[in-house]
Write a protein that holds these residues in place. Structure first.
Motif, PDB file in Angstrom:
ATOM      1  N   ARG A  88      25.617  76.505  25.745  1.00 51.36           N
ATOM      2  CA  ARG A  88      25.458  75.322  24.893  1.00 51.36           C
ATOM      3  C   ARG A  88      26.799  74.615  24.717  1.00 51.36           C
ATOM      4  N   PRO A  89      26.806  73.277  24.752  1.00 49.99           N
ATOM      5  CA  PRO A  89      28.084  72.542  24.614  1.00 49.99           C
ATOM      6  C   PRO A  89      28.821  72.875  23.322  1.00 49.99           C
ATOM      7  N   ALA A  90      28.068  73.100  22.218  1.00 50.70           N
ATOM      8  CA  ALA A  90      28.709  73.382  20.931  1.00 50.70           C
ATOM      9  C   ALA A  90      29.033  74.862  20.755  1.00 50.70           C
ATOM     10  N   GLY A  91      28.765  75.667  21.777  1.00 47.55           N
ATOM     11  CA  GLY A  91      29.003  77.108  21.678  1.00 47.55           C
ATOM     12  C   GLY A  91      27.694  77.870  21.578  1.00 47.55           C
ATOM     13  N   GLY A  92      27.676  79.047  22.128  1.00 48.71           N
ATOM     14  CA  GLY A  92      26.473  79.849  22.110  1.00 48.71           C
ATOM     15  C   GLY A  92      25.740  79.781  23.446  1.00 48.71           C
ATOM     16  N   ALA A  93      24.596  80.438  23.485  1.00 48.92           N
ATOM     17  CA  ALA A  93      23.805  80.509  24.717  1.00 48.92           C
ATOM     18  C   ALA A  93      22.373  80.095  24.436  1.00 48.92           C
ATOM     19  N   SER A  94      21.729  79.577  25.461  1.00 46.10           N
ATOM     20  CA  SER A  94      20.333  79.171  25.359  1.00 46.10           C
ATOM     21  C   SER A  94      19.554  79.808  26.496  1.00 46.10           C
ATOM     22  N   PHE A  95      18.455  80.453  26.147  1.00 42.87           N
ATOM     23  CA  PHE A  95      17.554  81.036  27.145  1.00 42.87           C
ATOM     24  C   PHE A  95      16.211  80.325  27.022  1.00 42.87           C
ATOM     25  N   GLU A  96      15.756  79.844  28.133  1.00 42.50           N
ATOM     26  CA  GLU A  96      14.544  79.020  28.129  1.00 42.50           C
ATOM     27  C   GLU A  96      13.625  79.478  29.251  1.00 42.50           C
ATOM     28  N   PHE A  97      12.339  79.676  28.916  1.00 43.69           N
ATOM     29  CA  PHE A  97      11.401  79.983  29.991  1.00 43.69           C
ATOM     30  C   PHE A  97      10.202  79.046  29.934  1.00 43.69           C
ATOM     31  N   HIS A  98       9.714  78.738  31.142  1.00 41.23           N
ATOM     32  CA  HIS A  98       8.570  77.846  31.316  1.00 41.23           C
ATOM     33  C   HIS A  98       7.411  78.672  31.884  1.00 41.23           C
ATOM     34  N   LEU A  99       6.217  78.432  31.355  1.00 39.58           N
ATOM     35  CA  LEU A  99       5.026  79.111  31.834  1.00 39.58           C
ATOM     36  C   LEU A  99       3.939  78.065  32.124  1.00 39.58           C
ATOM     37  N   PRO A 100       3.220  78.209  33.213  1.00 39.11           N
ATOM     38  CA  PRO A 100       2.168  77.226  33.533  1.00 39.11           C
ATOM     39  C   PRO A 100       0.996  77.347  32.587  1.00 39.11           C
TER      40      PRO A 100
END
Length: 503
Positions: free
Chosen positions: A485-497
């Motif tokens: 993340r630009p402001a710091g930290g992490a992002s985990f994202e998952f997509h499901l059909p």
């Protein structure tokens, strides 16, 4: 033939010379030397053929000299020149023919070497009878293989009987445990089980449509009864419309399938261990979630007793207390049911899942962990999301793992700076869920390795959590990615059909 060709060439050359020298016919008898040149192709090479041609030319000139001497009349000279031209032209054509035969022979030898020695079973088949049968069906007005099969359920077996085996290589015999070609030819149709008929139907459709190539997986039996998983390819040359020569290559992938099944089983076991380990980390939260409804049962039970022990029992309050007891008991039962599902080794059961409901249920299990670590939770669940098809327990494992990882990543941050965001939204082909934290994030060099097995940024971590999460998401037809993340930290994202039928 090549054994007697030199003798035949010598006798023929002698006969032509004598006939040309001793007779007075007004014909170019020496033209017959072209037969000697052509015979030489059978027993000699390029230089030998040129030598034979030179001898024939010499015999022609010698015969002309003996017969006509210094007589240079136009007729004999023309006949001599015609003979010499014929010998020269035939020699050139013979040399080209010999080169073509050599190339063809080398190609045939190379093909036979590959055919015999390759590690893949190769069958030379004759589909001409099958092709004729299909054309007859087409002439009868049938429009597709499906229509033929629907009218005649036994057509696939009939088609197998029309596929004639011409030859097979040594790998074929070892793969199917057969001693020779004749036995394999007789047993081949019986080695194709009923389970294979759907695949054969697709092959017939490829022939019906005039395709030149077909590939599929299937099941066949060896002659000793062993079941084989195979990958087979059928090559149908477009220049042989009758399909009298079709090459079928068969690769035994039984060991590969067994290894894949073993790996899949190991992944299931590892995922189960990971779930149990995650539940161990959430012991305090789980105990809190179970104790709350149990405490409510006790409190409402005591209240109900007090209302009953009054000089004039208040049955309305007693009823209300009992109803609250039942509700709390059911709540505790639901918590225990979810825990049992997460810790069980049951086979995945795909169902229709509402991602928002799944997030809410999961938060029930980790709420205590969030509160004890003083994490500020921001929940943003979009409305109107389509349901997805998947295993609820496995997807819940992914969400729990990502939330716990986020909470642990923020452990060294000041209390007021620990922020966890959980968002759901519609994506192009389904739904997306994002879990973001305000922790230290990860180094750019680690981004490509985050989902690799046994890679971890935690000193006490096993490095399997994210790898298992990705495997689960991909098994559901989705994708999981991580980003800083630009402001710091992490992002985990998952997509499901989204489930098409549910939509």
């Amino acid at each position: 033939m090549s054994r007697y060709s030199p003798v035949a060439a010598i006798l023929l050359a002698a006969a032509i010379f004598l006939f040309d020298t001793l007779t007075q016919f007004d014909v170019a008898i020496a033209v017959l030397y072209v037969a000697v040149v052509l015979l030489s192709v059978n027993f000699t090479g390029r230089r030998g053929t040129l030598a034979v041609a030179a001898i024939c030319i010499g015999l022609t000139l010698l015969s002309f000299g003996v017969t006509h001497g210094t007589d240079m009349s136009s007729g004999p000279v023309a006949r001599c020149l015609v003979s010499l031209a014929a010998i020269a032209i035939t020699t050139g054509l013979a040399l080209r023919l010999a080169a073509t035969i050599a190339i063809t022979g080398e190609s045939e030898r190379r093909y036979r070497t590959i055919f015999r020695a390759t590690g893949v079973a190769i069958l030379e088949m004759d589909f001409s009878a099958l092709k004729a049968r299909l054309e007859a069906k087409r002439s009868d007005g049938l429009g597709s293989i499906e229509e033929i099969a629907s009218r005649d359920p036994g057509f696939v077996r009939e088609a197998l009987g029309l596929m004639k085996l011409v030859n097979a290589n040594d790998t074929t015999f070892s793969t199917f445990r057969v001693p020779d070609l004749d036995i394999f030819r007789a047993r081949l149709p019986s080695l194709i089980p009923r389970e294979m008929e759907s695949s054969i139907l697709l092959l017939l459709d490829a022939i019906w449509q005039g395709r030149s190539h077909f590939e599929a997986e299937g099941i066949m039996d060896a002659i000793d009864g062993k079941r084989l998983n195979i990958l087979y390819t059928v090559a149908m040359p477009t220049d042989r419309k009758a399909l009298d020569l079709v090459l079928v290559s068969i690769m035994d992938v039984t060991a590969r399938r067994e290894a894949e099944n073993g790996l899949h089983q190991a992944q299931k076991e590892l995922a189960h261990v990971s779930r149990v380990a995650t539940l161990g980390e959430l012991t305090v939260s789980i105990a809190h979630e179970v104790n709350q409804p149990l405490a409510g049962v006790v409190t409402n039970g005591e209240a109900g007793l007090r209302w009953l022990k009054r000089p004039e029992p208040d049955l309305g309050e007693v009823t209300a207390s009992i109803e609250r007891m039942i509700a709390d008991a059911r709540r505790a039962s639901e918590v225990i049911k979810r825990l049992r599902a997460l810790s069980s080794k049951a086979t995945p059961q795909p169902t229709l899942v509402d991602i928002n409901d799944l997030v809410q249920d999961t938060l029930t299990l980790v709420q205590r962990e969030i509160a004890s670590q003083h994490v500020a939770l921001r929940l943003s669940l979009a409305d109107g999301l389509g349901r997805i098809s998947g295993d609820r327990v496995q997807l819940q494992q992914v969400i729990i793992n990502l939330i716990v990882n986020a909470i642990q990543a923020m452990g060294a941050m000041p209390v007021g700076a620990r922020q966890l965001a959980i968002l759901t939204r519609a994506s192009e082909d389904g739904v997306a869920l994002e879990i973001a934290d305000s922790g230290p994030g990860f180094a750019p060099a680690d981004e490509a390795r985050l989902f690799a097995a046994f890679f971890t940024t935690k000193p006490e971590g096993m490095g399997m959590g994210l790898s298992i999460c990705r495997s689960i998401v991909e098994a559901h037809g989705g994708r999981l990615r991580a980003s800083a993340r630009p402001a710091g930290g992490a992002s985990f994202e998952f997509h499901l059909p989204a489930d098409k039928e549910a939509a």
